[in-house]
Write an enzyme that holds these catalytic residues in place. Structure first.
Site, short mmCIF file in Angstrom:
data_model
loop_
_atom_site.label_atom_id
_atom_site.label_comp_id
_atom_site.label_asym_id
_atom_site.label_seq_id
_atom_site.Cartn_x
_atom_site.Cartn_y
_atom_site.Cartn_z
N ASP A 125 0.81 -1.22 0.00
CA ASP A 125 0.00 0.00 0.00
C ASP A 125 0.84 1.27 0.00
O ASP A 125 0.34 2.35 -0.29
CB ASP A 125 -0.94 0.01 1.21
CG ASP A 125 -0.21 -0.28 2.51
OD1 ASP A 125 0.66 0.51 2.90
OD2 ASP A 125 -0.52 -1.32 3.14
N ASP A 165 6.10 -5.37 7.19
CA ASP A 165 4.71 -4.89 7.17
C ASP A 165 3.87 -5.91 6.41
O ASP A 165 3.47 -5.69 5.27
CB ASP A 165 4.65 -3.51 6.50
CG ASP A 165 3.27 -2.89 6.58
OD1 ASP A 165 2.48 -3.30 7.45
OD2 ASP A 165 2.97 -2.00 5.77
N ASP A 169 7.71 -13.38 -3.25
CA ASP A 169 7.41 -13.83 -1.90
C ASP A 169 8.57 -13.45 -0.98
O ASP A 169 9.74 -13.71 -1.30
CB ASP A 169 7.21 -15.35 -1.90
CG ASP A 169 7.08 -15.91 -0.50
OD1 ASP A 169 6.08 -15.63 0.16
OD2 ASP A 169 8.01 -16.62 -0.06
#
Length: 535
Positions: free
Chosen positions: A333, A406, A387
């Site tokens: 984000d 995060d 990943d």
């Protein structure tokens, strides 16, 4: 006293063994009929496995903990299949009519299962009380019903294949199960690689139900119609037409249904809703003064109402010291990245995020990119779509002054490896001398066991820790009924390094305070083979 049987007169033929009904009157040659039956077995097995995978996937998305949901669905369904096989023995005398009825009912129940489960979760998920476990109860009910119907197929199909051409029972069983298992393989591969990405869960199951109804009805009415009475044929035609009409109506309305369900869960401000291939992403608000909300797999991940306090609390204590080279794990984000870039002296930031489409949304959506300060435009930022665990295994040693983790909440089974001792051991290896690791660890008050397990796991990886917390804002806690960490009473973090880290004074403005060693003593660490985050 049992009288001995009198010998048969000379020339009398021996009695015939009882072999059941004779061969069926088929409209095709026996070899063709046998092929059509095995094709029907193949298609029905593929549909059955799609229903099973759909229940597991949707339950994992809605309720989390994929291991638990898969265990519930598989165990209940296998039990029900055995029970269904026993119950279907009573229908063998009317195998064709019984199989047609079973397939029509299976197509209806299986095809509508995803919509029903999603509807209950969306419209009753925040009722509480007796409805608190409504989604789980419905999941068990559908697993039981679908398992019963799938189990009933086997003895009926066995009878039908013997009606085409009587053969050795062992050979008939081998043929039947070979077609069944190959069909299961086809359904198992089609669901994740074809149906889910192209159609989504709701449309995929509706189309699967349609295929199931057509295949079952065509096999019975086309090949075994002479085994049915005129009344049976009419009833079966009407039943299949009704099932197909219901499934077609649901498919036509699926977009409106999904939109209404989203409104029930997220409110009327949904702007963006997409499935990225990694997760479902929903953006709400962010226009006309309405607060922005970012939901990942139904859980609130970012709230514009908290003013970025949770990400500031995650990043700022870790930046107390050298911070020229920073690694952000997750954080697609861009909120954690924004906080990193606010510090002078940052020369390079590497962001490792599995979901490339989430990063693209954070770059291009006006409200989300404004909230993250257009962080992805900064030339110091490099993004890797990978990943985090696999990337760390190949990362250069001692390359970063700060590592910010995060990542999704450890309540999700798919993310527990990112909160394992092995993961933190890899993170330790990329830290430079004096480097710091910051970990989002969930709510201290809402999920204390998970929070203190994170702390114990980081320490088990050879790092010294300072657990800390910051109180959540009312605005963040009051939005939607997602289950993300922004909705806890507080936000908890772990700061770690090889030497004992210090929170420093720079984070005090965010309300950061040490959590203290108030958790259970001597908690075992979570590992790849023994995850320990379940409450």
């Amino acid at each position: 006293m049992i009288e001995p049987h009198a010998p048969a007169p000379p020339g009398t033929a021996p009695p015939r063994p009882r072999t059941g009904p004779g061969p069926a009157r088929l409209p095709v040659r026996p070899a063709t009929g046998r092929f059509l039956v095995l094709t029907g077995v193949f298609v029905c097995a593929a549909c059955g496995l799609v229903y099973e995978l759909e229940l597991v996937a949707l339950a994992s998305y809605l309720m989390g903990d994929s291991v638990t949901q898969a265990s519930v669905v598989l165990s209940v369904m296998v039990f029900a299949m055995g029970l269904g096989s026993l119950l279907a023995k009573r229908l063998r005398c009317r195998a064709a009519a019984g199989f047609g009825a079973v397939e029509a009912l299976l197509a209806l129940v299986g095809g509508c299962s995803a919509m029903a489960l999603y509807a209950v979760f969306a419209w009753t998920g925040d009722w509480g009380g007796a409805w608190a476990g409504g989604s789980t109860y419905l999941l068990v009910a559908f697993s039981l019903a679908i398992g019963l119907l799938i189990g009933a197929e086997v003895p009926l199909l066995m009878e039908l294949i013997q009606r085409v051409r009587r053969q050795d029972p062992g050979g008939a069983v081998a043929d039947l199960f070979a077609a069944d298992y190959v069909g299961a393989l086809a359904g198992g591969l089609a669901f994740p690689f074809l149906l889910l990405p192209l159609l989504g869960q709701l449309s995929a199951t509706l189309i699967t139900g349609t295929v199931n109804a057509v295949a079952g009805g065509a096999l019975v009415l086309g090949v075994f119609r002479h085994d049915l009475t005129r009344r049976d044929r009419r009833l079966l035609v009407v039943a299949n037409l009704l099932v197909l009409a219901l499934l077609a109506t649901a498919a036509a309305l699926v977009d409106d249904f999904e939109r209404s369900a989203r409104h029930a869960m997220y409110g009327r401000d949904v702007r963006v809703a997409l499935h990225t291939g990694v997760q479902d992403v929903v953006l709400t608000g962010g226009a006309d003064g309405r607060g922005l909300g970012l939901y990942l797999d139904g859980r609130l991940r970012v709230s514009g109402g908290d003013g970025g306090r949770c990400h500031a609390a995650l990043v700022r204590p870790a930046m107390n010291g050298p911070h020229a080279r920073v690694l952000v794990l997750g954080g697609g984000d861009g909120l954690a990245l924004r906080e990193v870039l606010r510090h002078r002296g940052v020369h390079r930031v590497d962001v490792v995020e599995l979901d490339a489409r989430l990063v693209r949304l954070a770059r291009t959506d006006p409200a989300l990119s404004a909230l993250n300060g257009h962080a992805y435009r900064d030339p110091r930022v490099r993004v890797v779509a990978a990943d985090a665990f696999g990337w760390l295994r190949r990362a250069p040693l001692r390359a970063y002054d700060v590592v910010v983790s995060d990542l999704p909440d450890p309540r999700d089974t798919s993310s527990t490896k990112l909160y394992s001792q092995e993961f933190y051991g890899l993170a330790r290896e990329v830290l430079a001398d004096g480097g710091r690791l910051a970990v989002h660890a969930g709510s201290v008050t809402a999920r204390p066991h998970a929070f203190w397990t994170v702390d114990a796991t980081v320490r088990a990886a050879g790092l010294r820790t300072v657990p800390y917390r910051v109180d959540g804002s009312r605005a963040a806690r009051g939005q939607g009924h997602g289950q993300g960490y922004e909705q806890g009473l507080d936000w908890g973090y772990v700061l770690a390094s090889r030497a004992r880290p210090h929170l420093g004074g720079g984070a005090s403005g965010e309300g950061v305070r040490a959590a203290g060693r108030t958790g259970p003593a001597d908690l075992p660490p979570s590992t790849l083979v023994h995850p320990r985050y379940a409450d």
